[in-house]
Design a protein around this motif. Structure first.
Motif, PDB file in Angstrom:
ATOM      1  N   HIS A   2      41.127  61.750  28.027  1.00 37.72           N
ATOM      2  CA  HIS A   2      40.419  60.661  27.341  1.00 37.72           C
ATOM      3  C   HIS A   2      40.303  59.483  28.308  1.00 37.72           C
ATOM      4  O   HIS A   2      41.114  59.340  29.219  1.00 37.72           O
ATOM      5  N   THR A   3      39.306  58.640  28.074  1.00 35.01           N
ATOM      6  CA  THR A   3      39.081  57.477  28.926  1.00 35.01           C
ATOM      7  C   THR A   3      38.891  56.239  28.064  1.00 35.01           C
ATOM      8  O   THR A   3      38.199  56.276  27.046  1.00 35.01           O
ATOM      9  N   LEU A   4      39.524  55.169  28.502  1.00 36.99           N
ATOM     10  CA  LEU A   4      39.339  53.851  27.890  1.00 36.99           C
ATOM     11  C   LEU A   4      38.835  52.938  29.002  1.00 36.99           C
ATOM     12  O   LEU A   4      39.420  52.914  30.096  1.00 36.99           O
ATOM     13  N   HIS A   5      37.760  52.224  28.741  1.00 39.49           N
ATOM     14  CA  HIS A   5      37.177  51.333  29.750  1.00 39.49           C
ATOM     15  C   HIS A   5      36.917  49.981  29.102  1.00 39.49           C
ATOM     16  O   HIS A   5      36.234  49.896  28.080  1.00 39.49           O
ATOM     17  N   ARG A   6      37.484  48.923  29.680  1.00 38.06           N
ATOM     18  CA  ARG A   6      37.299  47.579  29.149  1.00 38.06           C
ATOM     19  C   ARG A   6      37.002  46.616  30.303  1.00 38.06           C
ATOM     20  O   ARG A   6      37.550  46.762  31.398  1.00 38.06           O
ATOM     21  N   THR A   7      36.164  45.627  30.017  1.00 39.00           N
ATOM     22  CA  THR A   7      35.897  44.566  30.979  1.00 39.00           C
ATOM     23  C   THR A   7      36.039  43.228  30.280  1.00 39.00           C
ATOM     24  O   THR A   7      35.866  43.127  29.051  1.00 39.00           O
ATOM     25  N   GLN A   8      36.372  42.215  31.062  1.00 37.91           N
ATOM     26  CA  GLN A   8      36.471  40.859  30.534  1.00 37.91           C
ATOM     27  C   GLN A   8      36.207  39.879  31.666  1.00 37.91           C
ATOM     28  O   GLN A   8      36.724  40.054  32.768  1.00 37.91           O
ATOM     29  N   LYS A   9      35.416  38.860  31.362  1.00 39.31           N
ATOM     30  CA  LYS A   9      35.162  37.788  32.321  1.00 39.31           C
ATOM     31  C   LYS A   9      36.048  36.604  31.963  1.00 39.31           C
ATOM     32  O   LYS A   9      36.173  36.246  30.783  1.00 39.31           O
ATOM     33  N   LEU A  10      36.661  36.012  32.986  1.00 34.44           N
ATOM     34  CA  LEU A  10      37.522  34.845  32.788  1.00 34.44           C
ATOM     35  C   LEU A  10      37.108  33.723  33.726  1.00 34.44           C
ATOM     36  O   LEU A  10      36.697  33.981  34.868  1.00 34.44           O
ATOM     37  N   PRO A  11      37.234  32.466  33.282  1.00 37.24           N
ATOM     38  CA  PRO A  11      36.819  31.319  34.090  1.00 37.24           C
ATOM     39  C   PRO A  11      37.916  30.859  35.062  1.00 37.24           C
ATOM     40  O   PRO A  11      38.281  29.685  35.099  1.00 37.24           O
ATOM     41  N   ILE A  12      38.455  31.785  35.820  1.00 42.90           N
ATOM     42  CA  ILE A  12      39.492  31.476  36.811  1.00 42.90           C
ATOM     43  C   ILE A  12      39.106  32.129  38.123  1.00 42.90           C
ATOM     44  O   ILE A  12      38.219  32.980  38.162  1.00 42.90           O
ATOM     45  N   ASN A  13      39.772  31.733  39.196  1.00 45.67           N
ATOM     46  CA  ASN A  13      39.422  32.350  40.471  1.00 45.67           C
ATOM     47  C   ASN A  13      40.196  33.654  40.662  1.00 45.67           C
ATOM     48  O   ASN A  13      41.119  33.979  39.918  1.00 45.67           O
ATOM     49  N   LEU A  14      39.794  34.389  41.680  1.00 49.90           N
ATOM     50  CA  LEU A  14      40.359  35.704  41.955  1.00 49.90           C
ATOM     51  C   LEU A  14      41.868  35.641  42.174  1.00 49.90           C
ATOM     52  O   LEU A  14      42.614  36.469  41.644  1.00 49.90           O
ATOM     53  N   GLN A  15      42.337  34.647  42.907  1.00 48.04           N
ATOM     54  CA  GLN A  15      43.772  34.555  43.181  1.00 48.04           C
ATOM     55  C   GLN A  15      44.582  34.274  41.916  1.00 48.04           C
ATOM     56  O   GLN A  15      45.652  34.842  41.716  1.00 48.04           O
ATOM     57  N   GLN A  16      44.054  33.397  41.051  1.00 52.81           N
ATOM     58  CA  GLN A  16      44.746  33.126  39.782  1.00 52.81           C
ATOM     59  C   GLN A  16      44.844  34.397  38.940  1.00 52.81           C
ATOM     60  O   GLN A  16      45.895  34.678  38.358  1.00 52.81           O
ATOM     61  N   ALA A  17      43.765  35.145  38.874  1.00 52.03           N
ATOM     62  CA  ALA A  17      43.759  36.391  38.098  1.00 52.03           C
ATOM     63  C   ALA A  17      44.761  37.383  38.687  1.00 52.03           C
ATOM     64  O   ALA A  17      45.552  37.990  37.960  1.00 52.03           O
ATOM     65  N   TRP A  18      44.734  37.526  40.009  1.00 48.84           N
ATOM     66  CA  TRP A  18      45.655  38.451  40.666  1.00 48.84           C
ATOM     67  C   TRP A  18      47.105  38.038  40.425  1.00 48.84           C
ATOM     68  O   TRP A  18      47.949  38.879  40.089  1.00 48.84           O
ATOM     69  N   ASP A  19      47.387  36.765  40.598  1.00 50.97           N
ATOM     70  CA  ASP A  19      48.758  36.292  40.414  1.00 50.97           C
ATOM     71  C   ASP A  19      49.268  36.604  39.010  1.00 50.97           C
ATOM     72  O   ASP A  19      50.438  36.953  38.831  1.00 50.97           O
ATOM     73  N   PHE A  20      48.403  36.496  38.028  1.00 47.97           N
ATOM     74  CA  PHE A  20      48.821  36.772  36.658  1.00 47.97           C
ATOM     75  C   PHE A  20      49.010  38.269  36.420  1.00 47.97           C
ATOM     76  O   PHE A  20      50.064  38.693  35.952  1.00 47.97           O
TER      77      PHE A  20
END
Length: 154
Positions: A2-20
């Protein structure tokens, strides 16, 4: 499979997203409370790295605790990492966490391939419960990330 695929856009930069997303302790923050998520391995705020083992207990059904162990198998900072189940409730679990810089933010993408045990009975369980529960978990995550980082505006 089975496959689950989700996307989400966030108003933060790449480094902030990665750090989280690359901080194991944040898994509890983005997991619904009813799951009773408890990390049993100690990471002390470390970032994820290839070869890292993360163990935890979840209570997805009727409060029954399940032990789960995943390995972080691939890391390409700040673009993606992959976790794979080593033991737990699934016969197969492969979860890609991808990040991509976009205008005014970041696109987060989750691609999960999974298989349940017990053959056709596992497929029935997926249709009756697991697929819906995974969708609810990712919906909780979606809302929690908006709560933490704000709503994306193009």
């Amino acid at each position: 499979m089975h496959t689950l695929h989700r996307t989400q856009k966030l108003p933060i930069n790449l480094q902030q997203a990665w750090d989280f997303i690359s901080t194991p302790a944040n898994l509890k923050v983005i997991t619904p409370p009813y799951m009773g998520f408890e990390m049993t391995s100690k990471h002390h705020g470390d970032k994820m790295y290839a070869g890292q083992i993360i163990t935890y207990i979840v209570k997805p059904v009727l409060g029954i605790p399940l032990k789960w162990c995943t390995e972080i198998t691939h890391v390409q900072e700040p673009d993606y990492f992959v976790d794979e189940q080593r033991f737990g409730p699934y016969t197969f679990w492969h979860h890609q966490h991808r990040l991509k810089e976009i205008s005014n933010g970041v696109l987060m993408e989750d691609i999960v391939h999974y298989k349940l045990p017990l053959g056709f009975l596992g497929n029935i369980a997926n249709s009756l419960m697991v697929e819906r529960q995974l969708a609810e978990i990712f919906e909780f995550r979606h809302k929690k990330l908006i709560e933490l980082f704000g709503e994306y505006k193009a």
